[in-house]
Enzyme design. Structure first.
Site: not given
Length: 507
Positions: A11-13
């Site tokens: 999950q990037s953000v």
């Protein structure tokens, strides 16, 4: 060795509309149905490359022969790059590892399954690049409207809430105590012999501390960054012309440069450092008030460009009359060319219209050295009629002068746009361009005549005769930029042919 399944989550953000790593793992656990597994998860990492610690740890386990399957919630959780995905799948096949996506059922043991997998990764990469483009476009759009785009608050300013087009943002407000120091720094560096080091030593000697640093100290790099920053300038038409000459993209009209607001300088993704290369950079008038008068800021900024460590603009490398000299027949700009002989190189002026279309019978070649010497002698002679002139900005500028200068600048812009079309123009378009440029040039001459008829003191506001005479006495020692700065204070335009030279003076 007993093998196990690997669950990979990324999950990037953290966003409301994105699935969490915990939810991804739950989906994958259902796919494994009670078998042995190990979780690898990268939080805060993009899928644009494989530079992720837990992903690399999983690949090491694969190379040791510990993993039988890699299970992910969705394809784009493991990769959004075609090249990275192809490399990864080749390695999976080498070590006999199966790949499973919970939401996209692929059978990687068949050609059709592998083809569908590759198609999906193409669209995953397309989605990533589309998101990047939208973010970049939004950034450029907001920045060119004058929105505050973050970053360190410059010395001399505070940050306060502000509205632009009904949208919340922030803008800079002058801090009076720090603004006095900013003015001192610019006025000192505008002097020819003052260096960054001289300013640092002066500030230390007189106990002027920098509250923005932990030790209250100053350094050369911080002073240099301040001097090059257009945030501080009270931007007027002189600043507009400076950036235009440097090849900078200007997003406000000349009439907006009224000598009050500062500027933002932005760079495109692939352009060079803002402080070194101004060509291709973007200048936007900011919503905050400037601190430093334009004539002082320009002196300091031009001095920076003369530094050997800073790239000089190509336009000013061949003649200090660039932008001033026009063909006496058609009004087009004279461009400079070089001719190499056995013992020396000759520079000469030629009409740009004649060179491009051969439709002007005017200037076919004026020897540049002789013509520059002629103009220099005319400038020296012209200054003899003035005993003293007002020091810079002691008088308030006549609004009529500003309005006329704006109109001349607008005409110049229109002529430049027309000249850009010459290379691809057919006969009909060329006739229109010639007619329109003639009309515009005649209109500009009317405005220049109006300028010359105004009160001498009004036109002399930004001049200092003693300083100009000192420059001319050391003319051969000056750089092109300093010479151009002197010319710009004295001359509006020069119309030349092989047999004549007509100078329109600013004073």
């Amino acid at each position: 060795m007993k093998k196990y399944d690997a669950i990979y989550g990324r999950q990037s953000v953290d966003r409301v509309d994105s699935i969490s790593i915990e939810s991804q793992i739950e989906y994958c656990q259902y796919e494994i149905r009670g078998g042995a597994y190990k979780v690898f998860q990268d939080k805060g990492y993009s899928g644009k490359n494989t530079d992720r610690p837990q992903f690399q740890a999983m690949m090491e386990a694969i190379r040791r022969g510990e993993i039988s399957r890699v299970v992910v919630y969705k394809l784009d959780r493991i990769s959004r790059s075609i090249l990275d995905f192809a490399t990864m799948m080749a390695e999976f096949q080498e070590y006999g590892v199966e790949f499973v996506s919970c939401t996209e059922k692929f059978d990687t043991s068949t050609p059709m399954g592998r083809a569908m997998l590759n198609i999906c990764i193409v669209f995953a990469q397309l989605e990533r690049e589309t998101i990047q483009m939208r973010v970049m476009d939004a950034y450029l759009s907001r920045s060119r409207k004058g929105f505050y785009m973050g970053g360190r608050i410059p010395y001399g300013y505070k940050l306060e809430p502000y509205l632009i087009d009904g949208k919340r943002t922030s803008h800079y407000v002058i801090d009076p105590a720090e603004a006095d120091v900013v003015k001192l720094i610019f006025s000192m560096y505008a002097e020819p012999q003052t260096s960054y080091g001289d300013i640092v030593r002066y500030l230390i000697e007189y106990g002027i501390e920098n509250a923005r640093t932990k030790d209250g100290g100053w350094d050369r790099c911080r002073i240099a960054d301040m001097v090059k920053n257009p945030i501080y300038v009270k931007a007027d038409l002189d600043v507009y012309r400076f950036y235009k000459d440097q090849g900078t993209v200007l997003h406000n009209s000349p009439e907006d440069y009224i000598g009050t607001n500062g500027c933002y300088l932005y760079s495109d993704k692939n352009s060079g450092r803002k402080s070194v290369h101004l060509e291709g950079q973007h200048v936007v008038l900011a919503p905050h008030e400037g601190i430093v008068p334009s004539h002082i800021w320009l002196k300091a900024r031009l001095k920076c460009l003369n530094n050997k460590q800073v790239a000089r603009p190509l336009k000013a490398s061949n003649t200090w009359l660039a932008g001033k000299i026009k063909c006496g027949k058609c009004g087009y700009a004279l461009t400079i060319r070089k001719c190499k002989l056995k013992t020396r190189t000759i520079r000469y002026f030629i009409c740009s219209r004649r060179m491009q279309t051969n439709r002007c019978e005017g200037v076919g070649g004026i020897e540049a050295d002789a013509f520059e010497n002629l103009v220099l002698s005319e400038m020296i002679e012209h200054l003899k009629q003035f005993e003293t002139l007002s020091s810079p900005h002691t008088l308030q500028e006549n609004p009529k002068i500003h309005d006329i200068n704006v109109k001349i600048e607008q005409i110049t812009e229109e002529i430049d746009k027309l000249l850009d079309k010459v290379a691809n123009a057919d006969g009909v378009l060329m006739d229109y361009i010639n007619k329109r440029i003639t009309e515009l040039d005649a209109q500009a001459n009317v405005y220049r005549q109006q300028l010359s008829e105004l009160s001498p003191l009004e036109n002399q506001e930004k001049c200092n005769v003693a300083e100009l005479r000192d420059y001319m006495q050391h003319w051969d020692e000056l750089s092109y930029d300093d010479k151009r700065a002197v010319v710009d204070q004295l001359i509006v335009t020069i119309k030349a042919t092989e047999n004549s030279c007509e100078i329109t003076w600013k004073i």
